[in-house]
Design an enzyme around this catalytic site. Structure first.
Site, PDB file in Angstrom:
ATOM      1  N   CYS A 107      -2.474   3.555  -8.925  1.00 37.63           N
ATOM      2  CA  CYS A 107      -2.439   2.756  -9.576  1.00 37.63           C
ATOM      3  C   CYS A 107      -3.145   1.493 -10.727  1.00 37.63           C
ATOM      4  CB  CYS A 107      -2.088   1.377  -8.210  1.00 37.63           C
ATOM      5  SG  CYS A 107      -1.440  -0.274  -8.542  1.00 37.63           S
ATOM      6  N   HIS A 108      -3.817   0.382 -10.100  1.00 37.54           N
ATOM      7  CA  HIS A 108      -5.125   0.058 -11.177  1.00 37.54           C
ATOM      8  C   HIS A 108      -6.111   0.968 -11.044  1.00 37.54           C
ATOM      9  CE1 HIS A 108      -2.185  -3.189 -11.787  1.00 37.54           C
ATOM     10  NE2 HIS A 108      -2.772  -4.024 -12.138  1.00 37.54           N
ATOM     11  N   ALA A 109      -6.776   1.987 -10.384  1.00 37.02           N
ATOM     12  CA  ALA A 109      -7.793   3.130 -10.293  1.00 37.02           C
ATOM     13  C   ALA A 109      -8.149   3.706 -11.020  1.00 37.02           C
ATOM     14  CB  ALA A 109      -7.637   3.751  -8.304  1.00 37.02           C
ATOM     15  N   PRO A 110      -7.266   3.863 -12.213  1.00 38.03           N
ATOM     16  CA  PRO A 110      -7.833   4.613 -13.123  1.00 38.03           C
ATOM     17  C   PRO A 110      -8.356   4.234 -14.206  1.00 38.03           C
ATOM     18  CG  PRO A 110      -5.389   5.608 -12.861  1.00 38.03           C
ATOM     19  CD  PRO A 110      -5.765   4.247 -11.856  1.00 38.03           C
ATOM     20  N   TRP A 111      -9.005   3.619 -13.880  1.00 37.69           N
ATOM     21  CA  TRP A 111      -9.427   1.989 -14.643  1.00 37.69           C
ATOM     22  C   TRP A 111     -11.338   2.113 -14.419  1.00 37.69           C
ATOM     23  CZ3 TRP A 111      -7.991  -3.691 -13.043  1.00 37.69           C
ATOM     24  CH2 TRP A 111      -7.947  -4.266 -14.433  1.00 37.69           C
TER      25      TRP A 111
END
Length: 186
Positions: A107-111
């Site tokens: 989800c947003h964790a690739p940040w």
């Protein structure tokens, strides 16, 4: 020896993106440890509301990538945005990557992968709003349920959790086989 998986998170994670991989890993015989800069418990989000608390097993300050076999980074918008501002959390992600251990981000964790400087030249996926950030960091973005590039596993959203879990468990099994072969030849 049981493989140990670190789940790095803080308040504001997507509930299913922490709990479902944790449960799948434990059912498959792996030991999971929730690591956080917070102590006691952290809370996720589920359907736009604060979710159930999750017990923190280890403080971020105590965490050491060398003691674990893989890293899971749950998404949610708040969680990775807070963690990417924490130098110790970002260094842990780098440490897992530099050791060639599986790093699974959804989800947003690739940040966190961007912040750790490990996106350039890799094929990745994520939540749609993170994709431009991945491209700007030099990643090749695909829109599929799971993208695997070396030791890095990424997925888009909670619907992708089954494929995300399957890819991580497959990498862990491959890692265990390589370790057994190394021990046998030593």
């Amino acid at each position: 020896m049981t493989q140990r998986i670190m789940i790095l998170s803080t308040n504001g994670f997507e509930q299913s993106e922490l709990e479902d991989p944790k449960s799948a890993l434990e059912k498959a015989g792996y030991e999971t440890t929730v690591v956080s800069p917070e102590s006691g418990e952290i809370r996720g989000f589920s359907s736009g509301e604060w979710g159930d608390p999750v017990k923190v097993d280890m403080s971020l300050e105590e965490a050491d990538a060398s003691k674990f076999d893989a890293l899971v980074l749950p998404g949610g918008q708040i969680n990775p945005d807070i963690l990417r501002m924490n130098d110790k959390a970002v260094q842990l992600v780098r440490d897992f990557n530099e050791a060639g251990k599986p790093v699974a981000a959804i989800c947003h964790a690739p940040w966190m992968l961007i912040e750790a400087g490990m996106v350039e030249g890799r094929t990745l996926t994520s939540w749609p709003s993170v994709r431009t950030d991945l491209e700007n960091a030099g990643g090749k973005v695909v829109d599929q349920e799971v993208a695997i590039d070396g030791n890095v596993i990424t997925s888009r959203n909670p619907d992708d959790i089954p494929a995300f879990n399957e890819a991580l468990i497959k990498q862990l099994k491959e890692q265990a086989s390589k370790s057994e072969l190394s021990l046998e030849s030593a």
